[in-house]
Design an enzyme around this catalytic site. Structure first.
Site, PDB file in Angstrom:
ATOM      1  N   LEU A 479       0.810  -1.216   0.000  1.00 22.49           N
ATOM      2  CA  LEU A 479       0.000   0.000   0.000  1.00 22.49           C
ATOM      3  C   LEU A 479       0.841   1.264   0.000  1.00 22.49           C
ATOM      4  O   LEU A 479       0.401   2.310  -0.473  1.00 22.49           O
ATOM      5  CB  LEU A 479      -0.911   0.024   1.238  1.00 22.49           C
ATOM      6  CG  LEU A 479      -1.947  -1.095   1.342  1.00 22.49           C
ATOM      7  CD1 LEU A 479      -2.650  -1.031   2.699  1.00 22.49           C
ATOM      8  CD2 LEU A 479      -2.963  -0.985   0.217  1.00 22.49           C
ATOM      9  N   GLY A 480       2.039   1.191   0.542  1.00 20.86           N
ATOM     10  CA  GLY A 480       2.885   2.370   0.622  1.00 20.86           C
ATOM     11  C   GLY A 480       4.032   2.114   1.566  1.00 20.86           C
ATOM     12  O   GLY A 480       4.233   1.006   2.070  1.00 20.86           O
ATOM     13  N   GLY A 482       6.466   4.266   4.709  1.00 19.42           N
ATOM     14  CA  GLY A 482       6.787   5.451   5.494  1.00 19.42           C
ATOM     15  C   GLY A 482       8.068   5.257   6.247  1.00 19.42           C
ATOM     16  O   GLY A 482       8.853   4.338   5.966  1.00 19.42           O
ATOM     17  N   GLY A 485       8.397   1.766   7.735  1.00 21.43           N
ATOM     18  CA  GLY A 485       8.639   0.664   6.819  1.00 21.43           C
ATOM     19  C   GLY A 485       7.451   0.492   5.904  1.00 21.43           C
ATOM     20  O   GLY A 485       6.520   1.300   5.902  1.00 21.43           O
ATOM     21  N   PRO A 486       7.428  -0.570   5.092  1.00 19.65           N
ATOM     22  CA  PRO A 486       6.340  -0.775   4.144  1.00 19.65           C
ATOM     23  C   PRO A 486       5.052  -1.206   4.829  1.00 19.65           C
ATOM     24  O   PRO A 486       5.066  -1.822   5.905  1.00 19.65           O
ATOM     25  CB  PRO A 486       6.877  -1.891   3.245  1.00 19.65           C
ATOM     26  CG  PRO A 486       7.850  -2.621   4.087  1.00 19.65           C
ATOM     27  CD  PRO A 486       8.473  -1.596   4.992  1.00 19.65           C
ATOM     28  N   LYS A 501       1.794  -3.467   8.852  1.00 24.48           N
ATOM     29  CA  LYS A 501       2.930  -2.548   8.851  1.00 24.48           C
ATOM     30  C   LYS A 501       4.169  -3.307   9.331  1.00 24.48           C
ATOM     31  O   LYS A 501       4.200  -3.810  10.456  1.00 24.48           O
ATOM     32  CB  LYS A 501       2.645  -1.336   9.737  1.00 24.48           C
ATOM     33  CG  LYS A 501       3.709  -0.265   9.644  1.00 24.48           C
ATOM     34  CD  LYS A 501       3.187   1.106  10.038  1.00 24.48           C
ATOM     35  CE  LYS A 501       2.754   1.200  11.478  1.00 24.48           C
ATOM     36  NZ  LYS A 501       2.484   2.603  11.876  1.00 24.48           N
ATOM     37  N   ASP A 598       3.295  13.449  16.081  1.00 26.05           N
ATOM     38  CA  ASP A 598       3.622  13.284  14.661  1.00 26.05           C
ATOM     39  C   ASP A 598       2.346  13.409  13.828  1.00 26.05           C
ATOM     40  O   ASP A 598       2.108  12.613  12.917  1.00 26.05           O
ATOM     41  CB  ASP A 598       4.287  11.926  14.423  1.00 26.05           C
ATOM     42  CG  ASP A 598       4.996  11.863  13.061  1.00 26.05           C
ATOM     43  OD1 ASP A 598       5.288  12.935  12.508  1.00 26.05           O
ATOM     44  OD2 ASP A 598       5.237  10.754  12.571  1.00 26.05           O
TER      45      ASP A 598
END
Length: 770
Positions: A479-480, A482, A485-486, A501, A598
């Site tokens: 999905l993406g 950050g 991690g992936p 995650k 964050d």
């Protein structure tokens, strides 16, 4: 000289009398009484007792109210006996009975008393409770001879009991006022129904108007749950059965009030705006009215028609367009041919018109017991805590079932259906969906051996199960990625979609951040926080399994010119207010008191209905109450202000060119001071936005980023400003970080356009928040 001497004696007497009154200001004894115009004040100055006239009424009543909110009456003594003048007095007899007397010493109202006492005292406590006790006894509830908490009016305060004293037969329940000007008992009552299992019900006379689901060990199911604001408690033993709530934050002023119209409202006092705000008000929709759709039907908020017959029932008659009339069995049940059960999930359980409870059974035993009794129509767990326990069975019609909405907490119920209605293939698929995961899941779903207590229990997944769910972490499922991690999309064996995650070995966030996120999110429950389902710590892997958010994150839509038009005005308003509610929970009402640290658009996930959920707690911190209060002056509170302005404008904080300012904050401030704030909005919203609300939101955003911490609102105040459109807002001054000096770590290329950086591009020496 003689006159001066008399004046001195008079002043001395007044002074001595004032000292005496101030010392005994919260109590009366047989030697002291209270006249109209005089008051008792609790020791912390929280509550007052005295005489008042409600609304436009000219009659006088004896009551209790919040000292700082004198118009809010929480208890009335003489509800049925108004006073026609200002000559009444309250006193306490030598035997300990409270008596309200008129000018001819006639009794207007008096308290009952369990027994006489030699040295009685009546005292107004800081809880708002007026008690009678022996002056030489301890001040504990066991020693109270009489208390106002045993005789509620229309208001339930924190710590009050709603329910039954089984030893004396006393029932404590709320009764509405007749009107805002008349505190005499109205038509509506709110009480604890203790038939089979405790549940909260509002009555109009003897007719049920609204009922919650039964107490399931944690909450009253299918009514709005705000457990981050208060702790609900039900005590059920041989001596008493009652409900009470206690505020997690003691300075917060909170009430549960039954209005003259029959609405039950949980109210919280907004000190800044000096107003009461309702965080729920019931009934507020048709499905919440008792039995709205009739027997053997279900009412759904989000469907049309709203009323549908349950599976296995069909419509016999039709009264109008919204109610199905009468739902009857579509075919007669034949136990011998083998009935089956279908599950209705996330619903309010039906009323206990004909029902039984066996607390020693588990759900499988309950199913078997119901199946062999042909008159059993449905079954469910009575408690949802732990793995679920207890057996509820219904016989006869199923009344008052409704689908829980997104603010509620529903339960599962199993409805009896003839096997012939399911069909062979459908039954096979039900067996595959329900039974196969039960067989396979234990091999891939492990409960930590060190997690035995209820607080520390947490689901642990095996690496094999996570790998299988994500097709071995395939690129197609990614999905993406950050800083952590992936992130992969996965599907568990039970069909549930999840987001997985996986901590990167190169990630700057390591074991501590990972443990921190697990510890935080596992204990946080709010509709605007992403839900953590479990984790995997196996070999060198550190993996988190979340609920899947099909619409990805806010930045996916916000900063892509091809997708920003998918975020309409109403959706953005819902996102902004949802984020604010989530932060309010974290800052003020969560038992852990959390600062996220964050907050950015990429950490705001969107569910299928585009509702926001705050995610990624790897950098969050937990604070104690006092410590958090001191941190609310810090600068990271600007994160919400920046995110709010980004959501309105579809621009990143530093994504500007051909403007006089290098940041979104500076641009917003320039427009505001020139009375052109509306120009900040994304052009795609110009034809649908409310400019009054837009102006208010920009005002709030600028207040959140003020240079002086004292000028920045708390999240409680932010939520009030966003949701209460009538209050006046302070005028902001030039905010922090509105010029290049606020961008210490921003790199400016030759073209003068600031490079997009992580988060909100605020460089801070200390990461603590308001």
């Amino acid at each position: 000289m003689e006159n001066l001497h008399l004046l001195y004696n008079f002043i001395s007497c007044v002074f001595i009398l004032s000292i005496k009154l101030s010392i005994a200001a919260d109590n009366i004894t047989p030697s002291r009484f209270i006249r109209d115009g005089e008051k008792l004040v609790s020791s912390s100055q929280r509550f007052e007792l005295g005489f008042f006239s409600p609304g436009k009424s000219k009659y006088r009543y004896l009551g209790i109210w919040y000292k700082q909110i004198p118009d809010t009456i929480v208890w009335v003594a003489n509800r049925n006996s108004p006073i026609f003048d200002s000559n009444a007095v309250l006193t306490i007899s030598n035997g300990g009975k409270l008596v309200l007397l008129n000018q001819t010493n006639g009794t207007i109202w008096s308290s009952n008393l369990s027994r006489e006492v030699k040295n009685p005292v009546a005292q107004l406590l800081d809880t708002g409770n007026l008690v009678v006790r022996d002056n030489f006894s301890s001040n504990s509830s066991e020693d109270y001879l009489w208390q106002s908490f045993d005789h509620p009016s229309d208001t339930l305060l924190a710590g009050m009991k709603l329910g039954w004293d089984l030893k004396t037969g006393l029932e404590r329940y709320q009764t509405s006022w007749k009107s805002d000007d008349d505190p005499s008992p109205g038509n509506y009552t709110h009480r604890l129904d203790i038939h089979v299992l405790p549940k909260l019900c509002t009555y109009n006379g003897s007719v049920k108007l609204l009922c919650s689901g039964p107490w399931n060990g944690a909450i009253f199911a299918a009514i709005p749950s705000y457990s981050y604001l208060y702790k609900p408690t039900v005590v059920d033993n041989e001596d008493e059965i009652y409900y009470r709530y206690d505020s997690y934050n003691s300075p917060v002023i909170m009430t549960l009030k039954l209005n003259p119209s029959g609405k039950i409202q949980h109210l919280i006092w907004n000190e800044r705006n000096r107003t009461w705000e309702a965080f729920f008000s019931l009934p507020d929709r048709f499905c919440q009215f008792y039995g709205h759709c009739g027997a053997n039907s279900i009412c759904s908020f989000d469907k049309k028609p709203h009323c549908e017959c349950l599976k296995g029932f069909e419509l016999k008659s039709h009264h109008n367009k919204t109610r199905p009339g009468t739902c009857v069995r579509s075919q007669s049940s034949d136990c011998k041919s083998g009935d089956r059960f279908i599950m209705l999930d996330d619903v309010k359980l039906p009323d206990f018109v004909e029902a039984s409870l066996n607390e020693s059974m588990n759900v499988k035993e309950c199913e078997a017991e119901c199946l062999k009794n042909c008159t059993c129509r449905a079954y469910a767990n009575s408690k949802v805590t732990g793995e679920g326990s207890g057996c509820l069975m219904w016989f006869g019609d199923l009344i008052d079932i409704r689908k829980a909405d997104d603010r509620n907490n529903g339960q599962s119920i199993y409805i009896r259906v003839p096997a012939s209605e399911l069909g062979g293939k459908k039954l096979l698929w039900i067996l595959v969906i329900l039974v196969l995961p039960a067989i396979l899941l234990p091999a891939s779903y492990i409960i930590s051996a060190n997690s035995r207590t209820r607080d520390s229990w947490f689901p642990m997944f095996s690496l094999a199960s996570v790998s299988a769910a994500t097709a071995n972490f395939s690129t197609e499922n990614k999905l993406g990625e950050g800083g952590f991690g992936p992130v992969y999309k996965g599907r568990l064996l039970n069909g549930q979609e999840v987001a997985v995650k996986r901590l990167s070995s190169q990630s700057g966030q390591g074991q501590e951040e990972f443990k921190n996120e697990i510890k935080l999110i596992a204990k946080l429950q709010h509709r605007n926080l992403v839900r953590l389902l479990g984790c995997c710590i196996e070999l060198e892997e550190k993996i988190l399994i979340y609920e899947y958010m099909p619409n990805k994150s806010l930045d996916f839509f916000l900063f892509d010119s091809t997708k920003e038009n998918l975020l309409g005005w109403g959706t953005r308003v819902r996102i902004i207010e949802g984020i604010a509610q989530g932060l309010l929970y974290l800052h003020q009402y969560s038992r852990l008191r959390v600062i996220h640290r964050d907050l950015k658009a990429s950490n705001i996930l969107l569910d299928k209905d585009m509702n926001p959920k705050i995610s990624d707690f790897g950098m969050a911190r937990i604070f104690g109450g006092d410590e958090l209060q001191s941190k609310t002056k810090r600068i990271v509170g600007t994160y919400f202000g920046v995110l709010l302005l980004e959501t309105l404008s579809s621009k990143r904080n530093t994504d500007f060119s051909n403007t006089n300012s290098l940041t979104l904050l500076g641009h917003a401030w320039d427009l505001w001071k020139d009375d052109r704030a509306w120009e900040l909005i994304d052009p795609t919203l110009q034809n649908e936005a409310s400019y009054l609300i837009l102006n208010r939101y920009i005002n709030v955003g600028l207040l959140c980023v003020q240079e002086d911490a004292a000028d920045r609102p708390t999240m409680f105040e932010v939520v009030s400003m966003l949701t209460n459109k009538t209050i006046n807002l302070p005028h902001p001054r030039q905010p922090a970080f509105s010029s290049i000096r606020g961008l210490k770590n921003t790199i400016l290329p030759a073209n003068g356009k600031a490079r997009v950086c992580s988060g909100n591009c605020l460089t801070l020496s200390e990461m603590d928040a308001r």
